[in-house]
Scaffold this active site. Sequence first.
Site, PDB file in Angstrom:
ATOM      1  N   THR A  76      55.906  68.596  42.280  1.00 28.39           N
ATOM      2  CA  THR A  76      57.039  68.230  43.092  1.00 28.39           C
ATOM      3  C   THR A  76      58.288  68.640  42.072  1.00 28.39           C
ATOM      4  O   THR A  76      58.052  69.430  41.051  1.00 28.39           O
ATOM      5  CB  THR A  76      57.406  66.824  43.331  1.00 28.39           C
ATOM      6  OG1 THR A  76      57.560  66.088  41.965  1.00 28.39           O
ATOM      7  CG2 THR A  76      55.882  66.216  43.611  1.00 28.39           C
ATOM      8  N   CYS A  77      59.415  68.583  42.358  1.00 25.02           N
ATOM      9  CA  CYS A  77      60.645  69.141  41.690  1.00 25.02           C
ATOM     10  C   CYS A  77      60.734  68.088  40.319  1.00 25.02           C
ATOM     11  O   CYS A  77      61.483  68.541  39.467  1.00 25.02           O
ATOM     12  CB  CYS A  77      61.933  68.873  42.522  1.00 25.02           C
ATOM     13  SG  CYS A  77      62.421  67.244  43.161  1.00 25.02           S
ATOM     14  N   ASN A  78      59.838  67.059  40.448  1.00 26.07           N
ATOM     15  CA  ASN A  78      60.185  66.316  39.089  1.00 26.07           C
ATOM     16  C   ASN A  78      58.884  65.933  38.349  1.00 26.07           C
ATOM     17  O   ASN A  78      58.641  65.371  37.480  1.00 26.07           O
ATOM     18  CB  ASN A  78      60.382  64.659  39.634  1.00 26.07           C
ATOM     19  CG  ASN A  78      61.859  64.646  40.032  1.00 26.07           C
ATOM     20  OD1 ASN A  78      62.867  65.281  39.340  1.00 26.07           O
ATOM     21  ND2 ASN A  78      62.376  64.338  41.077  1.00 26.07           N
ATOM     22  N   ARG A  79      57.719  66.562  39.028  1.00 28.53           N
ATOM     23  CA  ARG A  79      56.355  66.480  38.227  1.00 28.53           C
ATOM     24  C   ARG A  79      55.577  67.738  38.560  1.00 28.53           C
ATOM     25  O   ARG A  79      55.471  68.466  39.713  1.00 28.53           O
ATOM     26  CB  ARG A  79      55.753  65.123  38.575  1.00 28.53           C
ATOM     27  CG  ARG A  79      55.014  64.850  39.808  1.00 28.53           C
ATOM     28  CD  ARG A  79      54.508  63.825  39.979  1.00 28.53           C
ATOM     29  NE  ARG A  79      55.393  62.636  40.167  1.00 28.53           N
ATOM     30  CZ  ARG A  79      55.592  61.634  39.072  1.00 28.53           C
ATOM     31  NH1 ARG A  79      54.579  61.701  38.030  1.00 28.53           N
ATOM     32  NH2 ARG A  79      56.203  60.695  39.068  1.00 28.53           N
ATOM     33  N   HIS A 125      47.237  55.959  36.670  1.00 26.87           N
ATOM     34  CA  HIS A 125      48.389  56.652  36.825  1.00 26.87           C
ATOM     35  C   HIS A 125      48.503  57.368  38.422  1.00 26.87           C
ATOM     36  O   HIS A 125      49.676  57.401  38.695  1.00 26.87           O
ATOM     37  CB  HIS A 125      48.310  58.014  35.864  1.00 26.87           C
ATOM     38  CG  HIS A 125      49.524  58.763  35.775  1.00 26.87           C
ATOM     39  ND1 HIS A 125      50.751  58.435  35.312  1.00 26.87           N
ATOM     40  CD2 HIS A 125      49.572  60.290  36.305  1.00 26.87           C
ATOM     41  CE1 HIS A 125      51.497  59.280  35.290  1.00 26.87           C
ATOM     42  NE2 HIS A 125      50.872  60.441  35.980  1.00 26.87           N
ATOM     43  N   SER A 135      58.266  57.306  40.247  1.00 24.84           N
ATOM     44  CA  SER A 135      59.325  58.245  40.714  1.00 24.84           C
ATOM     45  C   SER A 135      60.869  57.854  39.953  1.00 24.84           C
ATOM     46  O   SER A 135      60.962  56.779  39.549  1.00 24.84           O
ATOM     47  CB  SER A 135      59.440  58.092  42.319  1.00 24.84           C
ATOM     48  OG  SER A 135      58.280  58.391  42.790  1.00 24.84           O
ATOM     49  N   GLU A 140      60.364  55.435  46.107  1.00 25.42           N
ATOM     50  CA  GLU A 140      60.605  56.337  47.180  1.00 25.42           C
ATOM     51  C   GLU A 140      59.220  56.810  47.903  1.00 25.42           C
ATOM     52  O   GLU A 140      58.418  56.978  47.135  1.00 25.42           O
ATOM     53  CB  GLU A 140      61.243  57.724  46.773  1.00 25.42           C
ATOM     54  CG  GLU A 140      60.554  58.377  45.586  1.00 25.42           C
ATOM     55  CD  GLU A 140      59.654  59.345  45.870  1.00 25.42           C
ATOM     56  OE1 GLU A 140      59.615  59.717  47.128  1.00 25.42           O
ATOM     57  OE2 GLU A 140      58.963  59.859  45.055  1.00 25.42           O
ATOM     58  N   GLN A 142      58.432  59.921  49.462  1.00 23.97           N
ATOM     59  CA  GLN A 142      58.214  61.316  49.555  1.00 23.97           C
ATOM     60  C   GLN A 142      56.633  61.651  48.992  1.00 23.97           C
ATOM     61  O   GLN A 142      56.075  62.413  49.394  1.00 23.97           O
ATOM     62  CB  GLN A 142      59.253  62.085  49.471  1.00 23.97           C
ATOM     63  CG  GLN A 142      60.416  62.285  49.981  1.00 23.97           C
ATOM     64  CD  GLN A 142      61.427  63.141  49.712  1.00 23.97           C
ATOM     65  OE1 GLN A 142      62.429  62.705  49.091  1.00 23.97           O
ATOM     66  NE2 GLN A 142      61.359  64.483  49.958  1.00 23.97           N
ATOM     67  N   GLN A 146      53.380  64.243  49.250  1.00 15.15           N
ATOM     68  CA  GLN A 146      53.110  65.368  48.451  1.00 15.15           C
ATOM     69  C   GLN A 146      52.004  65.052  47.650  1.00 15.15           C
ATOM     70  O   GLN A 146      51.081  66.270  47.154  1.00 15.15           O
ATOM     71  CB  GLN A 146      54.266  65.333  47.183  1.00 15.15           C
ATOM     72  CG  GLN A 146      55.683  65.761  47.725  1.00 15.15           C
ATOM     73  CD  GLN A 146      56.961  65.162  46.860  1.00 15.15           C
ATOM     74  OE1 GLN A 146      56.712  64.343  45.998  1.00 15.15           O
ATOM     75  NE2 GLN A 146      57.933  65.971  46.963  1.00 15.15           N
ATOM     76  N   MET A 219      61.491  68.310  52.878  1.00 14.96           N
ATOM     77  CA  MET A 219      62.660  67.807  51.975  1.00 14.96           C
ATOM     78  C   MET A 219      63.719  67.561  53.013  1.00 14.96           C
ATOM     79  O   MET A 219      64.535  66.686  52.824  1.00 14.96           O
ATOM     80  CB  MET A 219      63.007  68.345  50.679  1.00 14.96           C
ATOM     81  CG  MET A 219      64.128  67.766  49.802  1.00 14.96           C
ATOM     82  SD  MET A 219      63.368  66.078  49.266  1.00 14.96           S
ATOM     83  CE  MET A 219      64.749  65.792  48.237  1.00 14.96           C
TER      84      MET A 219
END
Length: 465
Positions: A76-79, A125, A135, A140, A142, A146, A219
């Site tokens: 994702t954009c964060n992980r 985890h 998140s 959230e 989304q 993913q 998204m």
Amino acid sequence: MTLHASPRSDATTPGPAGRPAAPDTGGPGILALGISHATAPLDLLERLAGTDRPIDDLVRDVASVDGVDAAVVVSTCNRLEVYAEARPHADESGVLDLLAEHTGVARAELEPHLYSHQADEAVRHLFTVASGLDSVVVGEDQILGQVKLGLDRSQQLGHTGKVLTKAVQTALRVGKSARNETGLNEAGRSLATAGLAFFEREVGSLTGKTALVIGAGSMAGVVVAALRRSGLSRVHLANRTPEKAQRLAATAGGQGFALDEVPRLLTEVDVIVGATAATGHVVGLDEVVAAVAARQGRELFVLDLAMPHNITPAAAGVPGVTFVDLKRIAEEGEQDELSVASVRAAHVLVDKEVGAFRTSLRLAGAGPVLAAMRRSVTEAADAELDRLSKRLHGIDQAAHQEIDRSVRRIIDKFLHRPTVRVRELAADADGARYIEALGAVFVPLDPARPTTDPKPTTEQIEAIV
């Protein structure tokens, strides 16, 4: 090498050089390796997201590592996380090398921000991530899609295994339960709603304003829904494929446009949202400056949810622009409406499900041993019945069948209590030891297995029977 557990986890798992070896039961377990907003700066995450190498390649490469039976990648954009079905001797260092190779970021630069989990902590985890508890915007939803996308991708590539598939499918169920049973989903939270909250705090309601969303994928769909809930009158979309943008824009009273029309639209809309996976800036500084000059004092609200940025971060310094990106959401976003009780309840649910998953794996591990135990007794009975039938020629067929049924009933009764007891012990914390002890008695020795394995103790065998 420096590896550490994610800050949201209760346990720390050191890296390969210093990690205590997990009990080697011979079967695969879950390994999780990753990097996320919780451990890395967003500029590094932006570089990771900017790679042009397909995730499919990373899945294939990880699945080919020695000791790894299956792999799922959540990107994702964060992980960026790798979940592997791995045996105790799996080459974890090799997986780290692949992460560095795939992202184009040197291993030495990645290592200080990587976390590593094994066994229960890896499962915990995964469940925590799927529940939205790890998140940027807690709760959230989304991330559920993913995680599912990661599993679907691996299944299509043929790189899933029984244990890993069960873990991910359970994580998806746990994620839904955490939201539905604890109140995490009450606010309909997403990165989009968190970002829009910044604008609403500055100007009040967004009702009646217009927006432009760059992108037309999943998204963008989430963003459009959040914008509609905020009361915007029209939501336009710009995409490489205008027809795709038009289909989604039509659901929000807007129109679809090509990307080359974005500069013109900047002068007309009130809010612009970046939500596409472009590897470079779609909107540069010159375009922002020109748009602000043409707006005659009207404020431009910029929300960039993309990684890498769709809109140049330099826009934040342009007078007349309110700029919000993932970094600002992470550092300044308010979470007050999300009750502490809901988060705590979700963590309790996750812990409970981790225990249930562990028990299910132990029970599954007992199956082959129980089958071997029954097969051993049945084969001995069959041999004796065969010997008896050759000696007693005067017994008719009916008598033979009755003797056979009697022996089968004896076998069932004899094995009933050990079978029940084995299942009980398999669910115990030391279940793997008991199963291994029973396997040493009934499962044929593997010629490739070292003969120096410790033999089961008398106490272990007595505990089983």
